[in-house]
Design a protein around this motif. Structure first.
Motif, PDB file in Angstrom:
ATOM      1  N   TYR A 286       0.835  -1.191   0.000  1.00 51.40           N
ATOM      2  CA  TYR A 286       0.000   0.000   0.000  1.00 51.40           C
ATOM      3  C   TYR A 286       0.874   1.246   0.000  1.00 51.40           C
ATOM      4  O   TYR A 286       1.913   1.301   0.672  1.00 51.40           O
ATOM      5  CB  TYR A 286      -0.940   0.007   1.208  1.00 51.40           C
ATOM      6  N   LYS A 287       0.450   2.231  -0.760  1.00 55.16           N
ATOM      7  CA  LYS A 287       1.173   3.485  -0.876  1.00 55.16           C
ATOM      8  C   LYS A 287       1.391   4.087   0.513  1.00 55.16           C
ATOM      9  O   LYS A 287       0.481   4.102   1.345  1.00 55.16           O
ATOM     10  CB  LYS A 287       0.379   4.457  -1.744  1.00 55.16           C
ATOM     11  N   LEU A 392      17.838   6.557  11.181  1.00 54.36           N
ATOM     12  CA  LEU A 392      16.496   6.033  10.933  1.00 54.36           C
ATOM     13  C   LEU A 392      15.442   6.580  11.892  1.00 54.36           C
ATOM     14  O   LEU A 392      14.346   6.937  11.445  1.00 54.36           O
ATOM     15  CB  LEU A 392      16.527   4.498  10.988  1.00 54.36           C
ATOM     16  N   PRO A 393      15.706   6.686  13.215  1.00 54.17           N
ATOM     17  CA  PRO A 393      14.653   7.186  14.107  1.00 54.17           C
ATOM     18  C   PRO A 393      14.235   8.630  13.817  1.00 54.17           C
ATOM     19  O   PRO A 393      13.185   9.071  14.275  1.00 54.17           O
ATOM     20  CB  PRO A 393      15.284   7.081  15.500  1.00 54.17           C
ATOM     21  N   GLU A 394      15.062   9.373  13.075  1.00 59.06           N
ATOM     22  CA  GLU A 394      14.764  10.772  12.767  1.00 59.06           C
ATOM     23  C   GLU A 394      14.239  10.959  11.342  1.00 59.06           C
ATOM     24  O   GLU A 394      13.895  12.075  10.947  1.00 59.06           O
ATOM     25  CB  GLU A 394      16.031  11.617  12.942  1.00 59.06           C
ATOM     26  N   LEU A 395      14.163   9.884  10.590  1.00 56.10           N
ATOM     27  CA  LEU A 395      13.939   9.990   9.152  1.00 56.10           C
ATOM     28  C   LEU A 395      12.556  10.533   8.790  1.00 56.10           C
ATOM     29  O   LEU A 395      12.422  11.322   7.850  1.00 56.10           O
ATOM     30  CB  LEU A 395      14.171   8.626   8.510  1.00 56.10           C
ATOM     31  N   ARG A 396      11.536  10.138   9.514  1.00 60.99           N
ATOM     32  CA  ARG A 396      10.194  10.642   9.189  1.00 60.99           C
ATOM     33  C   ARG A 396      10.134  12.154   9.343  1.00 60.99           C
ATOM     34  O   ARG A 396       9.467  12.842   8.550  1.00 60.99           O
ATOM     35  CB  ARG A 396       9.141  10.004  10.099  1.00 60.99           C
ATOM     36  N   ILE A 402      16.350  15.891   2.364  1.00 57.34           N
ATOM     37  CA  ILE A 402      17.084  15.134   1.347  1.00 57.34           C
ATOM     38  C   ILE A 402      16.887  15.773  -0.029  1.00 57.34           C
ATOM     39  O   ILE A 402      15.758  15.936  -0.485  1.00 57.34           O
ATOM     40  CB  ILE A 402      16.604  13.672   1.313  1.00 57.34           C
ATOM     41  N   PRO A 403      17.985  16.146  -0.709  1.00 61.55           N
ATOM     42  CA  PRO A 403      17.865  16.679  -2.073  1.00 61.55           C
ATOM     43  C   PRO A 403      17.306  15.610  -3.013  1.00 61.55           C
ATOM     44  O   PRO A 403      17.668  14.434  -2.916  1.00 61.55           O
ATOM     45  CB  PRO A 403      19.305  17.024  -2.450  1.00 61.55           C
ATOM     46  N   THR A 404      16.439  16.003  -3.923  1.00 61.45           N
ATOM     47  CA  THR A 404      15.770  15.023  -4.795  1.00 61.45           C
ATOM     48  C   THR A 404      16.110  15.205  -6.268  1.00 61.45           C
ATOM     49  O   THR A 404      15.451  14.624  -7.121  1.00 61.45           O
ATOM     50  CB  THR A 404      14.248  15.102  -4.597  1.00 61.45           C
ATOM     51  N   GLY A 415      21.526  -3.901   5.921  1.00 59.90           N
ATOM     52  CA  GLY A 415      20.387  -4.081   5.028  1.00 59.90           C
ATOM     53  C   GLY A 415      19.023  -4.083   5.683  1.00 59.90           C
ATOM     54  O   GLY A 415      18.032  -3.768   5.033  1.00 59.90           O
ATOM     55  N   TYR A 416      18.948  -4.401   6.961  1.00 59.83           N
ATOM     56  CA  TYR A 416      17.634  -4.485   7.609  1.00 59.83           C
ATOM     57  C   TYR A 416      16.995  -3.108   7.748  1.00 59.83           C
ATOM     58  O   TYR A 416      15.841  -2.884   7.372  1.00 59.83           O
ATOM     59  CB  TYR A 416      17.758  -5.151   8.979  1.00 59.83           C
ATOM     60  N   ARG A 417      17.744  -2.163   8.281  1.00 61.50           N
ATOM     61  CA  ARG A 417      17.193  -0.830   8.512  1.00 61.50           C
ATOM     62  C   ARG A 417      16.895  -0.084   7.223  1.00 61.50           C
ATOM     63  O   ARG A 417      15.976   0.742   7.172  1.00 61.50           O
ATOM     64  CB  ARG A 417      18.154   0.003   9.372  1.00 61.50           C
ATOM     65  N   SER A 418      17.670  -0.347   6.177  1.00 63.23           N
ATOM     66  CA  SER A 418      17.462   0.411   4.935  1.00 63.23           C
ATOM     67  C   SER A 418      16.133   0.067   4.280  1.00 63.23           C
ATOM     68  O   SER A 418      15.571   0.880   3.541  1.00 63.23           O
ATOM     69  CB  SER A 418      18.620   0.180   3.960  1.00 63.23           C
ATOM     70  N   ALA A 419      15.590  -1.121   4.532  1.00 59.40           N
ATOM     71  CA  ALA A 419      14.259  -1.461   4.014  1.00 59.40           C
ATOM     72  C   ALA A 419      13.222  -0.516   4.615  1.00 59.40           C
ATOM     73  O   ALA A 419      12.351   0.018   3.909  1.00 59.40           O
ATOM     74  CB  ALA A 419      13.916  -2.914   4.332  1.00 59.40           C
ATOM     75  N   ALA A 420      13.321  -0.294   5.923  1.00 59.10           N
ATOM     76  CA  ALA A 420      12.407   0.650   6.576  1.00 59.10           C
ATOM     77  C   ALA A 420      12.687   2.076   6.114  1.00 59.10           C
ATOM     78  O   ALA A 420      11.767   2.835   5.779  1.00 59.10           O
ATOM     79  CB  ALA A 420      12.550   0.550   8.090  1.00 59.10           C
ATOM     80  N   GLY A 421      13.968   2.428   6.070  1.00 60.95           N
ATOM     81  CA  GLY A 421      14.336   3.793   5.705  1.00 60.95           C
ATOM     82  C   GLY A 421      13.910   4.174   4.301  1.00 60.95           C
ATOM     83  O   GLY A 421      13.377   5.275   4.073  1.00 60.95           O
ATOM     84  N   SER A 422      14.121   3.292   3.349  1.00 58.15           N
ATOM     85  CA  SER A 422      13.744   3.614   1.968  1.00 58.15           C
ATOM     86  C   SER A 422      12.234   3.751   1.833  1.00 58.15           C
ATOM     87  O   SER A 422      11.735   4.606   1.095  1.00 58.15           O
ATOM     88  CB  SER A 422      14.287   2.553   1.003  1.00 58.15           C
ATOM     89  N   SER A 423      11.475   2.942   2.571  1.00 57.10           N
ATOM     90  CA  SER A 423      10.011   3.047   2.504  1.00 57.10           C
ATOM     91  C   SER A 423       9.528   4.359   3.121  1.00 57.10           C
ATOM     92  O   SER A 423       8.564   4.963   2.639  1.00 57.10           O
ATOM     93  CB  SER A 423       9.350   1.842   3.184  1.00 57.10           C
ATOM     94  N   ILE A 424      10.203   4.814   4.170  1.00 57.04           N
ATOM     95  CA  ILE A 424       9.837   6.083   4.796  1.00 57.04           C
ATOM     96  C   ILE A 424      10.122   7.247   3.856  1.00 57.04           C
ATOM     97  O   ILE A 424       9.289   8.157   3.678  1.00 57.04           O
ATOM     98  CB  ILE A 424      10.598   6.258   6.128  1.00 57.04           C
ATOM     99  N   VAL A 425      11.287   7.237   3.226  1.00 57.67           N
ATOM    100  CA  VAL A 425      11.650   8.329   2.303  1.00 57.67           C
ATOM    101  C   VAL A 425      10.753   8.297   1.070  1.00 57.67           C
ATOM    102  O   VAL A 425      10.310   9.339   0.568  1.00 57.67           O
ATOM    103  CB  VAL A 425      13.138   8.232   1.915  1.00 57.67           C
ATOM    104  N   GLU A 426      10.445   7.121   0.588  1.00 55.15           N
ATOM    105  CA  GLU A 426       9.546   6.967  -0.569  1.00 55.15           C
ATOM    106  C   GLU A 426       8.178   7.575  -0.273  1.00 55.15           C
ATOM    107  O   GLU A 426       7.580   8.247  -1.120  1.00 55.15           O
ATOM    108  CB  GLU A 426       9.411   5.475  -0.873  1.00 55.15           C
ATOM    109  N   ALA A 427       7.691   7.357   0.942  1.00 55.44           N
ATOM    110  CA  ALA A 427       6.388   7.916   1.334  1.00 55.44           C
ATOM    111  C   ALA A 427       6.456   9.425   1.489  1.00 55.44           C
ATOM    112  O   ALA A 427       5.507  10.142   1.135  1.00 55.44           O
ATOM    113  CB  ALA A 427       5.921   7.271   2.636  1.00 55.44           C
ATOM    114  N   ALA A 428       7.581   9.926   2.017  1.00 53.73           N
ATOM    115  CA  ALA A 428       7.711  11.364   2.259  1.00 53.73           C
ATOM    116  C   ALA A 428       8.007  12.156   0.998  1.00 53.73           C
ATOM    117  O   ALA A 428       7.628  13.333   0.892  1.00 53.73           O
ATOM    118  CB  ALA A 428       8.816  11.603   3.294  1.00 53.73           C
ATOM    119  N   LEU A 429       8.711  11.528   0.053  1.00 56.96           N
ATOM    120  CA  LEU A 429       9.129  12.223  -1.167  1.00 56.96           C
ATOM    121  C   LEU A 429       8.617  11.466  -2.391  1.00 56.96           C
ATOM    122  O   LEU A 429       9.385  10.824  -3.122  1.00 56.96           O
ATOM    123  CB  LEU A 429      10.660  12.323  -1.212  1.00 56.96           C
ATOM    124  N   PRO A 430       7.319  11.499  -2.645  1.00 55.84           N
ATOM    125  CA  PRO A 430       6.731  10.666  -3.709  1.00 55.84           C
ATOM    126  C   PRO A 430       7.237  10.987  -5.109  1.00 55.84           C
ATOM    127  O   PRO A 430       7.144  10.144  -5.999  1.00 55.84           O
ATOM    128  CB  PRO A 430       5.228  10.934  -3.574  1.00 55.84           C
TER     129      PRO A 430
END
Length: 449
Positions: A286-287, A392-396, A402-404, A415-430
């Motif tokens: 889900y988006k 990661l705890p500050e990413l949201r 982050i420059p886009t 690799g574990y944390r980056s799965a969460a981190g990339s999903s957070i950034v993806e949601a914040a910067l569509p």
């Protein structure tokens, strides 16, 4: 006499049962959220739980002290400074609880919190062990910065660090060298910064090997203790309050979590925690969902990313995994925040692109690289010279920094944390192209070495 240690690996938490075999009575110290383990121990030893001692209101897990009291009638003991909302007996400095030929003696040891106590176990006239809560760990002492805005009594980190200096030098280090040290946490907790992976020690060994117990001035100790501590997860203050109040019974609250039909579609703008494997998540989700994968540290990252003021939906791959995740959330009291839990088995409305490792390697400067490791990890060494560090705890809260203009690559240590981190950034910067370096970061770490 028998001392039984129980370990929760996910939260690096140790709890204890002290059995007076002659009387058939048990005293528990710092029990975890699910009390069943202690009931099973009592049944196996044909004994009765008569007391629960809380060394302080814990920040990193929810205790079952109130439920055990309500179920068994066991008295709860805590320092009066806790200001507990549950029924308890004050266990202040010098108080003694006698169980057969065992004596449990309270030492008031502020430092990690103003209301911390350690419990000295005396057997046949000799001190045998000390249960140190979050005051003294193996190789470390408790951090002093968690009670600046939580609990009945608050204190600044410098003030608590001063108190920790006195608690260790004037009380704990005066115990005999052969007294066994049983802490409430081991390596992996966020309640200290340099814990050993050993589950017990002795006062003598800690005097020799624990950096915080070496000879130094109070000023040097305060400086040492207040620097380079780990991040403070969002849920810590919430857990202090919940433990001061006394958490609701474990199994009934699990049953109260709304179980929704498979492939339920949450409303727009909802917080969605998708715990499925990152490869499955990237194919379809889900988006705006956050991918906190089910793993040994799921509850820590859940409580670091989701604020306790929020409600969220919980997504799993199977019903069995959903049960497991709800139980993990309950360890930090977050089952109370779940708006609904469901299994995702059908394609949803979003997907995440896969990174082309070789293209990235050949064009590092054509990417915005975000290192989501903790500040202390980043300070110890970058994997990429041009990386931006946003833990990661500050990413949201900080994703918009982050420059886009270039593809954004997220990485952590393994690799574990980056799965969460990339999903957070993806949601914040569509509008940005967000890529997860994942486990491939290990190849680049090797390049640096």
């Amino acid at each position: 006499m028998k001392i039984q240690q129980f370990e929760d690996k996910g939260l690096a938490h140790y709890s204890y049962a002290i059995l007076s075999e002659g009387l058939g009575e048990i005293v528990l110290i710092d029990p975890a959220r699910n009390p069943q383990t202690y009931y099973d121990f009592a049944e196996a030893t044909k004994a009765t739980i008569v007391a629960v001692i809380e060394t302080h209101p814990h920040a990193d897990f929810v205790s079952s002290h109130l439920e055990i009291h309500e179920t068994t009638g066991a008295n709860i003991y805590a320092h009066s400074m806790v200001g507990a909302d549950y029924p308890y007996k004050a266990f202040d400095e010098g108080a003694v609880l006698e169980i057969g030929n065992l004596k449990l003696k309270s030492l008031h040891t502020p430092g990690h919190s103003p209301d911390s106590i350690c419990i000295v176990l005396e057997h046949e006239g000799k001190d045998k062990a000390v249960f140190t809560g979050d005051t003294l760990f193996i190789g470390d002492v408790g951090r002093p910065d968690l009670r600046e805005s939580a609990g009945s009594m608050t204190a600044k980190r410098e003030e608590l660090a001063h108190q920790m200096y006195h608690s260790t030098r004037q009380k704990l280090m005066h115990l005999a060298d052969d007294v066994v040290v049983y802490p409430a946490h081991g390596a992996g907790t966020l309640c200290g910064k340099s814990l050993s992976d050993a589950n017990s020690s002795t006062i003598g060994a800690e005097k020799t090997g624990n950096y915080a117990l070496q000879e130094m001035s109070k000023e040097a100790f305060v400086k040492l203790l207040t620097e380079d501590q780990p991040f403070v997860p969002k849920y810590f203050g919430y857990n202090v309050g919940l433990n001061k109040q006394g958490a609701p019974a474990y199994k009934p609250t699990l049953k109260m979590v709304p179980r929704l039909a498979a492939n339920y579609q949450p409303e727009e703008g909802a917080v969605i925690i998708d715990a499925r494997n990152e490869k499955v998540f990237k194919q379809s989700h889900y988006k705006s969902a956050f991918n906190i994968q089910n793993g040994t540290k799921f509850e820590t990252w859940l409580g670091s990313i989701v604020d306790p003021k929020e409600n969220f939906y919980l997504v799993a791959a199977t019903e069995a995994e959903l049960d497991e995740l709800i139980a993990k959330a309950a360890k930090i009291g977050y089952e109370l925040l779940i708006r609904g839990a469901f299994v995702q088995s059908r394609p949803a409305n979003a997907s995440s692109p896969e990174i082309n490792i070789e293209a990235f390697r050949q064009n590092l400067r054509e990417h915005t690289i975000v290192d989501i490791r903790n500040g202390s990890e980043f300070k110890d060494g970058k994997y990429f010279e041009n990386a931006i560090n946003i833990p990661l705890p500050e990413l949201r809260e900080r994703a918009t920094e982050i420059p886009t203009g270039k593809p954004v690559v997220i990485h952590c240590a393994a690799g574990y944390r980056s799965a969460a981190g990339s999903s957070i950034v993806e949601a914040a910067l569509p509008q940005a192209l967000v890529l997860d370096l994942g486990e491939a970061v290990n190849n680049f770490k090797n390049d640096k070495e």
